[in-house]
Design an enzyme around this catalytic site. Structure first.
Site, PDB file in Angstrom:
ATOM      1  CE1 TYR A  20      74.698  39.787  38.653  1.00 33.60           C
ATOM      2  CE2 TYR A  20      73.159  37.772  38.004  1.00 33.60           C
ATOM      3  CZ  TYR A  20      73.877  39.132  38.022  1.00 33.60           C
ATOM      4  OH  TYR A  20      73.955  39.184  36.835  1.00 33.60           O
TER       5      TYR A  20
ATOM      6  CG  HIS B 140      78.192  46.000  37.875  1.00 33.77           C
ATOM      7  ND1 HIS B 140      76.994  46.825  36.767  1.00 33.77           N
ATOM      8  CD2 HIS B 140      78.873  47.721  37.255  1.00 33.77           C
ATOM      9  CE1 HIS B 140      76.832  47.791  36.446  1.00 33.77           C
ATOM     10  NE2 HIS B 140      78.296  48.572  36.390  1.00 33.77           N
TER      11      HIS B 140
END
EC number: 4.2.1.10
Length: 154
Positions: free
Chosen positions: A34, A111
């Site tokens: 991430y 996302h």
């Protein structure tokens, strides 16, 4: 559909940016997947993208499905657009999908990672089918792209 064809694109208003479970740990949780940017960094990037176009950002995060649904109900008729990263609820929540269907402005699903390069269970999204667009795998830039689309800048 081009963003300029969306009702409201190019005008001012509020773009709501919703983040689901575990995104409060952005920058700390699995940075190899991430990245190192925090949720505060994401919110700043969204504001920087929206401001010059006359839009404001209302950014919120919750680890609770019902809270996200309540927020969607709250803004469904008033927002100029909605950006959502549902986190793990992407793959499990019909209730979240049903709430998003009621939003009268364009919805963009975001996302940070490419969910299609990850575990098989992440390949299914209940949100994608009702979203104007889906952005995945571009890191936090995906939020900037989504805001740009909704403001008519992309």
């Amino acid at each position: 559909m081009k963003s300029s064809e969306i009702d409201g694109a190019g005008s001012s208003g509020t773009i709501v940016v919703l983040n689901g479970p575990n995104l409060n740990l952005l920058g700390q949780r699995q940075p190899d997947i991430y990245g190192s940017d925090s949720l505060a960094d994401v919110e700043r990037l969204c504001q920087e993208a929206a401001g010059p176009c006359g839009f404001t950002i209302d950014a919120r995060q919750s680890n609770h499905e019902g809270v996200l649904i309540d927020w969607i109900h709250e803004v469904r008729q008033t927002c100029a657009g909605l950006v959502i990263n549902p986190g793990g609820l992407t793959h499990t929540s019909v209730a979240l999908r049903d709430a998003l269907v009621t939003v009268e402005a364009p919805v963009v699903e975001v996302h940070i990672s490419n969910i299609h390069k990850r575990e098989e269970f992440r390949h299914r999204s209940y949100v994608s089918g009702i979203s104007e667009g889906v952005i995945c795998g571009l890191g936090v830039y995906g939020y900037v792209a989504a805001v740009g689309f909704l403001t008519g800048r992309s």
